[in-house]
Design a protein around this motif. Sequence first.
Motif, short mmCIF file in Angstrom:
data_model
loop_
_atom_site.label_atom_id
_atom_site.label_comp_id
_atom_site.label_asym_id
_atom_site.label_seq_id
_atom_site.Cartn_x
_atom_site.Cartn_y
_atom_site.Cartn_z
N ALA A 7 39.40 21.92 71.62
CA ALA A 7 39.70 22.69 70.47
C ALA A 7 40.97 21.94 69.67
O ALA A 7 40.84 21.97 68.22
CB ALA A 7 40.56 24.24 70.92
N ALA A 8 41.81 21.28 70.35
CA ALA A 8 42.75 20.22 69.62
C ALA A 8 42.06 19.17 68.86
O ALA A 8 42.34 18.85 67.64
CB ALA A 8 43.72 19.65 70.67
N TYR A 9 40.81 18.62 69.48
CA TYR A 9 40.04 17.54 68.80
C TYR A 9 39.55 18.11 67.43
O TYR A 9 39.51 17.64 66.51
CB TYR A 9 38.84 17.06 69.55
CG TYR A 9 38.03 16.05 68.73
CD1 TYR A 9 38.40 14.75 68.86
CD2 TYR A 9 36.88 16.38 68.85
CE1 TYR A 9 37.50 13.63 68.40
CE2 TYR A 9 35.67 15.40 68.07
CZ TYR A 9 36.26 14.24 67.96
OH TYR A 9 35.25 13.13 67.27
N ASP A 10 38.97 19.34 67.57
CA ASP A 10 38.24 20.06 66.42
C ASP A 10 39.42 20.25 65.44
O ASP A 10 39.00 20.37 64.09
CB ASP A 10 37.56 21.26 66.76
CG ASP A 10 36.42 21.10 67.69
OD1 ASP A 10 35.76 20.02 67.41
OD2 ASP A 10 35.91 22.00 68.16
N LEU A 11 40.58 20.76 65.83
CA LEU A 11 41.74 21.00 64.92
C LEU A 11 42.22 19.85 64.00
O LEU A 11 42.33 19.64 62.97
CB LEU A 11 42.69 21.66 65.57
CG LEU A 11 43.89 22.14 64.58
CD1 LEU A 11 43.57 22.94 63.46
CD2 LEU A 11 45.11 22.58 65.45
N VAL A 12 42.10 18.57 64.75
CA VAL A 12 42.44 17.30 64.04
C VAL A 12 41.39 17.04 63.24
O VAL A 12 41.71 16.43 61.85
CB VAL A 12 42.58 16.31 65.18
CG1 VAL A 12 42.79 15.02 64.55
CG2 VAL A 12 43.81 16.60 65.94
N LEU A 13 40.11 17.29 63.39
CA LEU A 13 38.90 16.85 62.58
C LEU A 13 39.01 17.78 61.34
O LEU A 13 38.96 17.38 60.23
CB LEU A 13 37.72 17.02 63.23
CG LEU A 13 37.12 15.96 63.89
CD1 LEU A 13 35.89 16.19 64.82
CD2 LEU A 13 37.15 14.48 63.30
N LEU A 14 39.33 18.98 61.51
CA LEU A 14 39.34 20.09 60.54
C LEU A 14 40.66 19.55 59.44
O LEU A 14 40.22 19.78 58.34
CB LEU A 14 39.59 21.40 60.94
CG LEU A 14 39.64 22.53 60.08
CD1 LEU A 14 38.32 22.58 59.43
CD2 LEU A 14 39.88 23.72 60.77
N LEU A 15 41.82 19.07 60.10
CA LEU A 15 42.81 18.69 59.03
C LEU A 15 42.62 17.39 58.71
O LEU A 15 43.01 17.32 57.34
CB LEU A 15 44.01 18.96 59.81
CG LEU A 15 44.31 20.61 60.38
CD1 LEU A 15 45.62 20.69 61.23
CD2 LEU A 15 44.49 21.41 59.07
N ALA A 16 42.45 16.60 59.30
CA ALA A 16 42.38 15.22 59.02
C ALA A 16 41.20 14.72 57.99
O ALA A 16 41.41 13.93 57.08
CB ALA A 16 42.32 14.43 60.10
N LEU A 17 39.78 15.16 58.24
CA LEU A 17 38.65 14.50 57.56
C LEU A 17 38.80 14.98 56.03
O LEU A 17 38.36 13.93 55.35
CB LEU A 17 37.40 15.15 58.10
CG LEU A 17 36.95 14.35 59.22
CD1 LEU A 17 35.65 14.97 59.99
CD2 LEU A 17 36.72 12.81 58.97
N PRO A 18 39.12 15.98 55.63
CA PRO A 18 39.20 16.09 53.91
C PRO A 18 40.21 15.20 53.41
O PRO A 18 39.86 14.67 52.34
CB PRO A 18 39.61 17.55 53.81
CG PRO A 18 38.87 18.26 55.21
CD PRO A 18 39.39 17.18 56.27
#
Length: 100
Positions: A7-18
């Motif tokens: 979940a932490a990895y998904d959250l980082v991707l969700l915030l960082a990729l855009p």
Amino acid sequence: MVDVCGAAYDLVLLLALPLLYFAAAYLVLDLPAGLIARRTHFSSLGLLTFAASLGVSLLGVSRAMRDAPPVVPVRPRFARALLLVGWSAALLLTVADLAG
């Protein structure tokens, strides 16, 4: 524990990729524009930054063109629209940087 890390990895991707896609689009447009306008010169760090930005940008554009599912949990159409908005904003910021 695995679910929390996932979940932490998904959250980082969700915030960082855009943000990463937007910054990469801006740098891909702005660094060569500054070089062409003779405002800046490329150092080895600038060339490395440009190469990394180009790689990230090409990754995002190629994923959008192949209709690959987004890495973050959004609809593919929204992801493509966000990528287009990021490139448009990067173009506007580059023109404003050259004008000012």
